[in-house]
Write a protein that holds these residues in place. Structure first.
Motif, mmCIF file in Angstrom:
data_model
loop_
_atom_site.group_PDB
_atom_site.id
_atom_site.type_symbol
_atom_site.label_atom_id
_atom_site.label_comp_id
_atom_site.label_asym_id
_atom_site.label_seq_id
_atom_site.Cartn_x
_atom_site.Cartn_y
_atom_site.Cartn_z
ATOM 1 N N THR A 180 0.755 -1.278 0.015
ATOM 2 C CA THR A 180 -0.185 -0.162 -0.080
ATOM 3 C C THR A 180 1.001 1.273 0.040
ATOM 4 O O THR A 180 0.635 2.027 -0.720
ATOM 5 N N GLY A 192 -7.320 5.925 5.846
ATOM 6 C CA GLY A 192 -6.872 5.527 4.208
ATOM 7 C C GLY A 192 -6.571 6.754 3.227
ATOM 8 O O GLY A 192 -6.914 6.322 2.002
ATOM 9 N N VAL A 193 -6.201 8.046 3.715
ATOM 10 C CA VAL A 193 -5.946 8.839 2.788
ATOM 11 C C VAL A 193 -4.590 8.918 2.842
ATOM 12 O O VAL A 193 -3.781 8.496 3.806
ATOM 13 N N VAL A 200 -3.291 5.942 -6.408
ATOM 14 C CA VAL A 200 -3.966 6.900 -5.625
ATOM 15 C C VAL A 200 -4.332 8.024 -6.612
ATOM 16 O O VAL A 200 -3.904 8.081 -7.707
ATOM 17 N N GLN A 255 -1.809 -0.887 -7.535
ATOM 18 C CA GLN A 255 -2.333 0.309 -6.614
ATOM 19 C C GLN A 255 -2.245 1.426 -7.164
ATOM 20 O O GLN A 255 -2.010 1.580 -8.335
ATOM 21 N N TYR A 296 -13.750 13.291 -0.941
ATOM 22 C CA TYR A 296 -13.869 12.204 -0.069
ATOM 23 C C TYR A 296 -15.101 11.457 0.054
ATOM 24 O O TYR A 296 -15.225 10.360 0.075
ATOM 25 N N TYR A 355 -15.417 9.604 -2.823
ATOM 26 C CA TYR A 355 -14.464 8.440 -2.926
ATOM 27 C C TYR A 355 -15.301 7.376 -1.995
ATOM 28 O O TYR A 355 -15.312 6.025 -2.462
ATOM 29 N N ASN A 413 -7.286 -3.256 -5.102
ATOM 30 C CA ASN A 413 -7.178 -2.496 -4.042
ATOM 31 C C ASN A 413 -7.809 -0.936 -4.297
ATOM 32 O O ASN A 413 -7.923 -0.753 -5.387
ATOM 33 N N ARG A 414 -8.310 -0.493 -3.439
ATOM 34 C CA ARG A 414 -8.777 0.844 -3.391
ATOM 35 C C ARG A 414 -7.799 1.893 -4.198
ATOM 36 O O ARG A 414 -6.833 1.851 -3.685
ATOM 37 N N GLN A 415 -8.341 2.750 -4.859
ATOM 38 C CA GLN A 415 -7.368 4.007 -5.372
ATOM 39 C C GLN A 415 -7.667 5.042 -4.053
ATOM 40 O O GLN A 415 -8.688 5.437 -4.056
ATOM 41 N N ARG A 416 -6.670 5.177 -3.333
ATOM 42 C CA ARG A 416 -6.897 6.185 -2.223
ATOM 43 C C ARG A 416 -6.743 7.655 -2.730
ATOM 44 O O ARG A 416 -5.998 7.870 -3.614
#
Length: 374
Positions: free
Chosen positions: A104, A291-292, A201, A199, A241, A244, A262-265
């Motif tokens: 991560t 998670g940010v 972001v 991963q 957010y 998101y 995986n989430r895109q943070r």
């Protein structure tokens, strides 16, 4: 003494440094930031690389070696070799963090040539070239969230390459970015790629929004307008957010998550305060949620370490508050959509200008290297 950065980390924020140089990697400074200041990632851009090369002599040896291997070494060749080397060195330092966080964090971001921001095909090709050259699993390739960048983001993700989406301002564009990420993952799954290895972001820019909006509010000049200064960037982030949370609670996402995705943070970028009248840690304290990511210039990191305040989660459940600010903004005469369009256009121009500065800097360094060779 209170460890404010540890408290920020424990609140769920991944602390990244918005800086990279050979000075940081080769003197142990970056390693110290990881150990002492809870830094778990690094972002870079052309301005950062140009500054590093102007201020240090640590690049001379590599440039000398490049010229020794070929007199035909170009500025583009040199930029490619120098920047990928810096990113690889940082990735090695952060490899332990990458392992501890199961991929991560421990990430280092490297940007595609910003002059390609409106060229989908060349962005895709360059992203793959950079990824293959660095050849480290804990790297992000930065692709701008322009209209032309969206399909490039999807295609790059589909190839199994981890992406940092940059130059992102509006909430609507952010939704399009998340859609592009999901589409890329769906294509990657169809290609037989293990989704857990990918991963991403999405870098939502912050302070630049207030700089542009505050200027317009000052021009309007009413008491209602002036009262809104310094509030738009946080409001925009609050809505981002919420978007998101909505997207990554959807059935579409649940299907991808079941395949290991995986989430895109959300990553808060441009978090150095540009208006000295505002608290210098404002874009950290007000953007805390589990998670940010918050990528900070060194000065902001130092400021938060010294006097930053962690008040817990300051984002979850704040969408109504953010929408109220944007509604009032429209009522006093500020066009949000125009602000976002201007910021994206100017953002690309600034990135291109930074790239031109990097080109000039490397050209000067190559000239000096040729002089040393006689």
């Amino acid at each position: 003494m209170t460890d404010r950065l540890q408290a920020l980390s424990e609140a769920g924020v991944s602390i990244w440094l918005d800086d990279l140089s050979r000075e940081l990697t080769e003197t142990g400074k970056l390693a110290s930031l990881v150990v002492d200041d809870h830094v778990v990632g690094v972002t870079s851009n052309p301005t950062i690389f140009a500054s590093a090369m102007k201020e240090g002599e640590r690049y001379e040896g590599q440039l000398d070696a490049l010229l020794a291997s070929s007199d035909q070494t170009t500025v583009a060749d040199a930029i490619f070799e120098v920047t990928t080397t810096d990113v690889r060195q940082a990735a090695h330092i952060l490899r332990g963090v990458w392992g501890e966080t199961l991929g991560t964090d421990g990430r280092v971001s490297l940007e595609v040539d910003p002059t390609l921001a409106y060229d989908t095909d060349e962005t895709i090709a360059t992203a793959k070239k950079l990824w293959d050259k660095v050849a480290e699993p804990n790297v992000f390739i930065k692709i701008p969230a322009t209209r032309e960048g969206l399909p490039a983001i999807a295609a790059t993700i589909a190839d199994g390459i981890s992406v940092n989406v940059t130059l992102l301002f509006s909430v609507d564009r952010y939704r399009e970015v998340m859609d592009a990420y999901a589409y890329g993952l769906e294509q990657a799954a169809a290609n037989g790629i293990d989704l857990s290895t990918i991963q991403s972001v999405a870098s939502v820019f912050v302070s630049r929004i207030d700089s542009e909006v505050d200027k317009r509010l000052d021009d309007i000049g009413t008491s209602e307008a002036v009262a809104l200064k310094g509030k738009t960037a946080i409001a925009n982030s609050q809505l981002a957010y919420a978007a998101y949370e909505e997207f990554f609670s959807s059935e579409r996402w649940a299907a991808l998550e079941a395949k290991g995705a995986n989430r895109q943070r959300p990553l808060w970028a441009s978090t150095g305060v540009k208006n000295p009248e505002y608290p210098d840690t404002m874009y950290v304290t007000e953007l805390v949620a589990p998670g940010v990511v918050n990528t900070m210039p060194g000065s902001t990191l130092a400021a938060f370490k010294d006097h930053g305040e962690v008040r817990g989660d300051t984002l979850t459940g704040t969408a109504d508050e953010g929408q109220k600010v944007l509604t009032t903004l429209a009522e006093v005469g500020v066009d949000y959509d125009d602000v976002m369009a201007v910021l994206e256009s100017e953002g690309v121009e600034k990135f291109e200008s930074s790239w031109a500065d990097l080109v000039r800097t490397v050209q000067d360094q190559l000239t000096a290297a040729r002089t040393r060779r006689g």
